[in-house]
Design a protein around this motif. Structure first.
Motif, PDB file in Angstrom:
ATOM      1  N   GLY A 174       0.782  -1.236   0.000  1.00  0.00           N
ATOM      2  CA  GLY A 174       0.000   0.000   0.000  1.00  0.00           C
ATOM      3  C   GLY A 174       0.806   1.273   0.000  1.00  0.00           C
ATOM      4  N   ARG A 175       2.048   1.226  -0.497  1.00  0.00           N
ATOM      5  CA  ARG A 175       2.873   2.440  -0.555  1.00  0.00           C
ATOM      6  C   ARG A 175       3.368   2.683  -1.984  1.00  0.00           C
ATOM      7  NH1 ARG A 175       6.857   0.829   4.251  1.00  0.00           N
ATOM      8  NH2 ARG A 175       6.152  -1.260   3.642  1.00  0.00           N
ATOM      9  N   PRO A 176       2.451   2.911  -2.921  1.00  0.00           N
ATOM     10  CA  PRO A 176       2.860   3.064  -4.321  1.00  0.00           C
ATOM     11  C   PRO A 176       3.756   4.284  -4.572  1.00  0.00           C
ATOM     12  CG  PRO A 176       0.549   3.648  -4.041  1.00  0.00           C
ATOM     13  CD  PRO A 176       0.992   3.036  -2.760  1.00  0.00           C
ATOM     14  N   GLU A 177       3.513   5.396  -3.841  1.00  0.00           N
ATOM     15  CA  GLU A 177       4.345   6.589  -4.047  1.00  0.00           C
ATOM     16  C   GLU A 177       5.784   6.315  -3.632  1.00  0.00           C
ATOM     17  OE1 GLU A 177       1.588   6.540  -2.233  1.00  0.00           O
ATOM     18  OE2 GLU A 177       0.123   7.738  -3.366  1.00  0.00           O
ATOM     19  N   ALA A 178       5.954   5.645  -2.497  1.00  0.00           N
ATOM     20  CA  ALA A 178       7.309   5.306  -2.043  1.00  0.00           C
ATOM     21  C   ALA A 178       7.979   4.349  -3.027  1.00  0.00           C
ATOM     22  CB  ALA A 178       7.247   4.680  -0.651  1.00  0.00           C
ATOM     23  N   ALA A 179       7.189   3.441  -3.610  1.00  0.00           N
ATOM     24  CA  ALA A 179       7.731   2.494  -4.591  1.00  0.00           C
ATOM     25  C   ALA A 179       8.258   3.237  -5.811  1.00  0.00           C
ATOM     26  CB  ALA A 179       6.663   1.483  -4.995  1.00  0.00           C
ATOM     27  N   ASP A 180       7.459   4.180  -6.328  1.00  0.00           N
ATOM     28  CA  ASP A 180       7.890   4.934  -7.505  1.00  0.00           C
ATOM     29  C   ASP A 180       9.086   5.826  -7.188  1.00  0.00           C
ATOM     30  OD1 ASP A 180       6.032   3.801  -9.156  1.00  0.00           O
ATOM     31  OD2 ASP A 180       4.566   5.425  -8.977  1.00  0.00           O
ATOM     32  N   SER A 181       9.126   6.369  -5.993  1.00  0.00           N
ATOM     33  CA  SER A 181      10.265   7.192  -5.586  1.00  0.00           C
ATOM     34  C   SER A 181      11.547   6.371  -5.570  1.00  0.00           C
ATOM     35  CB  SER A 181       9.996   7.793  -4.201  1.00  0.00           C
ATOM     36  OG  SER A 181      11.100   8.555  -3.763  1.00  0.00           O
ATOM     37  N   LEU A 182      11.446   5.153  -5.039  1.00  0.00           N
ATOM     38  CA  LEU A 182      12.608   4.262  -5.016  1.00  0.00           C
ATOM     39  C   LEU A 182      13.046   3.906  -6.435  1.00  0.00           C
ATOM     40  CD1 LEU A 182      14.642   2.335  -3.694  1.00  0.00           C
ATOM     41  CD2 LEU A 182      12.813   0.643  -3.516  1.00  0.00           C
ATOM     42  N   ARG A 183      12.078   3.613  -7.307  1.00  0.00           N
ATOM     43  CA  ARG A 183      12.413   3.258  -8.693  1.00  0.00           C
ATOM     44  C   ARG A 183      13.152   4.393  -9.385  1.00  0.00           C
ATOM     45  NH1 ARG A 183       6.423   1.072  -8.848  1.00  0.00           N
ATOM     46  NH2 ARG A 183       6.769  -1.175  -8.559  1.00  0.00           N
ATOM     47  N   ARG A 184      12.662   5.609  -9.210  1.00  0.00           N
ATOM     48  CA  ARG A 184      13.297   6.755  -9.870  1.00  0.00           C
ATOM     49  C   ARG A 184      14.701   7.009  -9.316  1.00  0.00           C
ATOM     50  NH1 ARG A 184       7.611   9.029  -9.359  1.00  0.00           N
ATOM     51  NH2 ARG A 184       6.768   8.840 -11.481  1.00  0.00           N
ATOM     52  N   ALA A 185      14.843   6.892  -8.000  1.00  0.00           N
ATOM     53  CA  ALA A 185      16.161   7.102  -7.395  1.00  0.00           C
ATOM     54  C   ALA A 185      17.155   6.046  -7.875  1.00  0.00           C
ATOM     55  CB  ALA A 185      16.045   7.063  -5.868  1.00  0.00           C
ATOM     56  N   ALA A 186      16.703   4.798  -7.935  1.00  0.00           N
ATOM     57  CA  ALA A 186      17.585   3.721  -8.404  1.00  0.00           C
ATOM     58  C   ALA A 186      17.946   3.909  -9.867  1.00  0.00           C
ATOM     59  CB  ALA A 186      16.913   2.370  -8.192  1.00  0.00           C
ATOM     60  N   ALA A 187      16.982   4.307 -10.689  1.00  0.00           N
ATOM     61  CA  ALA A 187      17.253   4.538 -12.109  1.00  0.00           C
ATOM     62  C   ALA A 187      18.277   5.653 -12.288  1.00  0.00           C
ATOM     63  CB  ALA A 187      15.960   4.893 -12.845  1.00  0.00           C
ATOM     64  N   LEU A 188      18.175   6.688 -11.461  1.00  0.00           N
ATOM     65  CA  LEU A 188      19.153   7.780 -11.503  1.00  0.00           C
ATOM     66  C   LEU A 188      20.544   7.261 -11.138  1.00  0.00           C
ATOM     67  CD1 LEU A 188      19.222  10.867 -11.999  1.00  0.00           C
ATOM     68  CD2 LEU A 188      18.997  11.164  -9.518  1.00  0.00           C
ATOM     69  N   GLY A 189      20.595   6.406 -10.125  1.00  0.00           N
ATOM     70  CA  GLY A 189      21.868   5.807  -9.739  1.00  0.00           C
ATOM     71  C   GLY A 189      22.449   4.927 -10.835  1.00  0.00           C
ATOM     72  N   PHE A 190      21.590   4.168 -11.511  1.00  0.00           N
ATOM     73  CA  PHE A 190      22.053   3.323 -12.615  1.00  0.00           C
ATOM     74  C   PHE A 190      22.605   4.174 -13.761  1.00  0.00           C
ATOM     75  CE2 PHE A 190      19.038  -0.507 -11.637  1.00  0.00           C
ATOM     76  CZ  PHE A 190      19.748  -0.738 -10.475  1.00  0.00           C
ATOM     77  N   ALA A 191      21.936   5.307 -14.042  1.00  0.00           N
ATOM     78  CA  ALA A 191      22.416   6.192 -15.113  1.00  0.00           C
ATOM     79  C   ALA A 191      23.797   6.736 -14.790  1.00  0.00           C
ATOM     80  CB  ALA A 191      21.421   7.337 -15.321  1.00  0.00           C
ATOM     81  N   ALA A 192      24.010   7.106 -13.518  1.00  0.00           N
ATOM     82  CA  ALA A 192      25.332   7.586 -13.102  1.00  0.00           C
ATOM     83  C   ALA A 192      26.370   6.468 -13.202  1.00  0.00           C
ATOM     84  CB  ALA A 192      25.263   8.122 -11.673  1.00  0.00           C
ATOM     85  N   ALA A 193      25.947   5.254 -12.888  1.00  0.00           N
ATOM     86  CA  ALA A 193      26.877   4.117 -12.948  1.00  0.00           C
ATOM     87  C   ALA A 193      27.339   3.847 -14.373  1.00  0.00           C
ATOM     88  CB  ALA A 193      26.207   2.874 -12.365  1.00  0.00           C
ATOM     89  N   THR A 194      26.457   4.068 -15.362  1.00  0.00           N
ATOM     90  CA  THR A 194      26.854   3.814 -16.758  1.00  0.00           C
ATOM     91  C   THR A 194      27.992   4.739 -17.181  1.00  0.00           C
ATOM     92  OG1 THR A 194      25.176   5.335 -17.657  1.00  0.00           O
ATOM     93  CG2 THR A 194      24.550   3.027 -17.393  1.00  0.00           C
ATOM     94  N   VAL A 195      28.002   5.948 -16.637  1.00  0.00           N
ATOM     95  CA  VAL A 195      29.093   6.885 -16.944  1.00  0.00           C
ATOM     96  C   VAL A 195      30.389   6.383 -16.327  1.00  0.00           C
ATOM     97  CG1 VAL A 195      29.923   9.251 -16.665  1.00  0.00           C
ATOM     98  CG2 VAL A 195      27.492   8.822 -17.082  1.00  0.00           C
ATOM     99  N   ALA A 196      30.305   5.961 -15.066  1.00  0.00           N
ATOM    100  CA  ALA A 196      31.502   5.478 -14.371  1.00  0.00           C
ATOM    101  C   ALA A 196      32.039   4.188 -14.978  1.00  0.00           C
ATOM    102  CB  ALA A 196      31.191   5.273 -12.889  1.00  0.00           C
ATOM    103  N   LEU A 197      31.137   3.340 -15.463  1.00  0.00           N
ATOM    104  CA  LEU A 197      31.559   2.052 -16.033  1.00  0.00           C
ATOM    105  C   LEU A 197      32.194   2.210 -17.409  1.00  0.00           C
ATOM    106  CD1 LEU A 197      28.499  -0.117 -14.962  1.00  0.00           C
ATOM    107  CD2 LEU A 197      30.861  -0.463 -14.227  1.00  0.00           C
ATOM    108  N   GLY A 198      31.887   3.296 -18.108  1.00  0.00           N
ATOM    109  CA  GLY A 198      32.499   3.561 -19.404  1.00  0.00           C
ATOM    110  C   GLY A 198      32.208   2.476 -20.417  1.00  0.00           C
ATOM    111  N   GLY A 199      33.249   1.808 -20.891  1.00  0.00           N
ATOM    112  CA  GLY A 199      33.099   0.801 -21.936  1.00  0.00           C
ATOM    113  C   GLY A 199      32.846  -0.594 -21.428  1.00  0.00           C
ATOM    114  N   ASP A 200      32.526  -0.745 -20.150  1.00  0.00           N
ATOM    115  CA  ASP A 200      32.265  -2.076 -19.589  1.00  0.00           C
ATOM    116  C   ASP A 200      31.135  -2.758 -20.363  1.00  0.00           C
ATOM    117  OD1 ASP A 200      30.865  -4.027 -17.640  1.00  0.00           O
ATOM    118  OD2 ASP A 200      32.744  -3.581 -16.622  1.00  0.00           O
TER     119      ASP A 200
END
Length: 497
Positions: free
Chosen positions: A188-214
C-alpha cells in the motif's frame, strides 16, 4: 646406485623447496580447493530431488570451508596474495552453494541462517556477500518476514553498481530496487515504490558513466529503463533504451532493446510511437522478438479501442508466425476476444475453434474451449451451453486419456474443472482440483487450480471450510509472494464473516 641416490637427494631438495615456498603451497591449495569445489558442484546439481545425493553434496560442500577456513583465507596476509584470494573465493562459493541447497529444498528458515553466516564469515569476497544477502532476502520473503525482507532488498539497492562486483552479483544488485519497490507497492505504498524506482534509475544512469566501456553497461541501462517504465516515466525509459541501442552491435542484444522500446511505448498507450518502433525494428530484426513486438502493438491498439488497427496487426502476426509458435496462439485468442467484444461472435467462435484444433494442449487452445462454453453461459443460452459443455468435456476427457506430459495434464484438468463448474458440477470440479494439488502442488502451474478451488468453494458451493483449506494451502505452500499475500487476505475476509 650413486645415480639413484643423487636423484633421490635432488627430489628431496625440490620437495623441501616446495614445502618452504608459500607461493607453491598456495598453488597446491588452489588446486585442491578447485578440485573439491568441482566435485561438490557436480553432486549438488539436481540434488534436492534425491535426499541421499543431497546429503553427500552437503557434506562435500561443508568440507571445503572446513579445509580452507575464513579465519585463515580472508586474513590480511592471505588476501594480499592473488592465489590466496582465489582459494578464499572457492571456499566462499562452496559455503554459498551449501546455503542454496537448503533454499532449493524449501528449508527457508535454515537457509536464512546459512546465508547470514556466509555473508558474515566471507564478507571480504564481495560477490559472494552480495549473492548471500540476496539469497537471505528471498528466503525472508518465503517466510513472510516482510519488514526484514524489505530491509534486505533496500540494503542491496543502496549499493553503487559501478563499484560493485560483476557477473551474477551485479545482476542481483540490478534486481534489488525492483524487488524492494514491489514490496512497497504490495503493502500500500505506491508513491514510495515509484520514488525508489526513480532514485535507483538515476543511480544506474550515473553508474553507466563510471563504467564507461564495460560490457555490462547495456544491462544497467535496460534495468534503469525498466524501473522508469514501472514508475510511469516512459519517455525517460525510452531515452535510456536508445542510449543502450546506440552502443550495442550484437543482433541478439539489439533485438532485446528494440522489444523493450516497443513495450515501453505500448505501456504508455502510445500506439503510433510503438508502431514506429516496430517499423524501425523490422529493418534489422526478425524472428520471435519482432513477433512479440507486434503483439505488444496489437494489444496497445486494442486497449485504445481502435479495433481495425488491432485486428490488422493480429492478422499479420498470425500469418507471419510459424505453426505452433506461442505468438500465433496468443494472437488468435486475443483477436477472438476483441471480436467478441465487438459482438462479432460467429467470427470469434470460428477463430476459437481453429485455435483449439491447432493448439489442443496449449494454454490458449484450452482457454479457447472454455471460452466457447462460457459465452453461452453468460448469454443465458442454457440449452446451447449444456450442449457445448458436454461436447467440450468429452474432448477434454479424450485428451486427458492420451496425454502423458505432467504439465499438459494439469492444464487439461484445469480446463475440465472450469467447464464442469459452468455445467453445474462444482463438487466434481472441486475433487478434480484437489487431485491436481495433491499430485502437483509443488509446481507453479498448480497455483491457478488452488485459486479456482478457493473461489468455487467460497462462492458457487458455499463451503467455507473448503475455502479456508484452499486459502491456507496457497498462503503456506506457494512460492509466489503475491499469491501468498492474496491468500492471507482471503483468510482475513473469512474471519470477518
Amino acid at each position: 646406485m650413486m645415480a639413484l641416490m643423487s636423484a633421490v637427494m635432488a627430489a628431496g631438495i625440490v620437495v623441501a623447496g616446495l614445502a618452504g615456498c608459500r607461493g607453491n603451497a598456495d598453488l597446491w591449495d588452489r588446486y585442491r580447493s578447485e578440485r573439491m569445489l568441482w566435485k561438490a558442484q557436480r553432486l549438488a546439481a539436481g540434488a534436492t530431488a534425491d535426499r541421499a545425493r543431497e546429503s553427500r553434496a552437503a557434506m562435500a560442500l561443508e568440507a571445503i570451508p572446513t579445509a580452507f577456513p575464513p579465519s585463515v583465507w580472508t586474513a590480511a596476509d592471505a588476501w594480499a596474495r592473488p592465489m590466496g584470494r582465489e582459494i578464499a573465493r572457492n571456499a566462499a562459493s562452496a559455503a554459498l552453494l551449501r546455503a542454496r541447497l537448503d533454499e532449493d529444498a524449501e528449508r527457508a528458515a535454515v537457509a536464512v541462517t546459512g546465508y547470514a553466516r556466509v555473508a558474515s564469515e566471507w564478507g571480504r569476497v564481495d560477490s559472494v556477500r552480495v549473492l548471500a544477502n540476496a539469497g537471505r532476502a528471498r528466503c525472508l520473503e518465503r517466510l513472510d518476514r516482510d519488514a526484514e525482507a524489505l530491509d534486505a532488498w533496500y540494503a542491496l539497492a543502496s549499493r553503487d553498481v559501478a563499484t560493485a562486483p560483476g557477473g551474477e552479483a551485479r545482476g542481483r544488485l540490478l534486481e534489488a530496487p525492483r524487488r524492494a519497490a514491489e514490496w512497497l507497492a504490495a503493502t500500500g505504498r505506491p508513491e514510495a515504490a515509484d520514488s525508489l524506482r526513480r532514485a535507483a534509475a538515476l543511480g544506474f544512469a550515473a553508474a553507466t558513466v563510471a563504467l564507461g566501456g564495460d560490457s555490462t553497461v547495456m544491462d544497467v541501462r535496460i534495468a534503469g529503463a525498466d524501473l522508469l517504465d514501472q514508475a510511469g516515466d516512459h519517455a525517460l525509459a525510452r531515452n535510456e533504451l536508445r542510449k543502450a541501442l546506440a552502443s550495442v552491435r550484437s543482433a541478439h542484444r539489439r533485438a532485446a532493446i528494440w522489444l523493450a522500446l516497443v513495450r515501453s511505448a505500448a505501456a504508455e498507450d502510445a500506439p503510433d510511437s510503438a508502431g514506429a518502433c516496430v517499423d524501425a525494428m523490422e529493418t534489422e530484426i526478425s524472428g520471435p522478438p519482432a513477433r512479440f513486438a507486434e503483439q505488444a502493438l496489437a494489444r496497445c491498439w486494442a486497449r485504445r479501442n481502435v479495433a481495425d488497427s488491432a485486428l490488422a496487426v493480429y492478422k499479420r502476426l498470425v500469418e507471419r508466425s510459424p505453426d505452433g509458435a506461442d505468438p500465433a496462439a496468443e494472437a488468435r485468442l486475443e483477436r477472438a476476444s476483441l471480436l467478441e467484444r465487438q459482438d462479432r461472435w460467429e467470427v470469434a467462435r470460428a477463430d476459437l475453434r481453429t485455435l483449439a484444433t491447432l493448439f489442443p494442449s496449449h494454454p490458449c487452445g484450452l482457454a479457447a474451449r472454455v471460452r466457447i462454453v462460457r459465452h453461452s453461459v453468460e448469454k443465458g443460452e442454457t440449452e446451447l451451453a449444456a450442449v457445448e459443455a458436454r461436447h467440450t468435456l468429452l474432448e477434454l476427457d479424450d485428451q486427458l486419456s492420451r496425454q502423458g506430459d505432467p504439465e499438459s495434464r494439469i492444464r487439461v484438468r484445469m480446463a475440465r474443472a472450469e467447464v464442469m463448474t459452468m455445467a453445474g458440477r462444482g463438487a466434481e470440479a472441486l475433487d478434480d482440483l484437489d487431485a491436481i494439488w495433491r499430485l502437483e502442488g509443488r509446481r507453479a502451474m498448480a497455483v491457478p487450480a488452488g485459486w479456482l478451488a478457493a473461489r468455487l468453494a467460497d462462492s458457487a458451493l458455499s463451503r467455507p471450510d473448503q475455502a479456508h483449506l484452499w486459502y491456507t494451502r496457497l498462503a503456506e505452500q506457494s512460492k509466489d509472494l503475491g499469491v501468498r499475500r492474496m491468500a492471507r487476505e482471503g483468510l482475513a475476509r473469512e474471519t470477518k464473516h
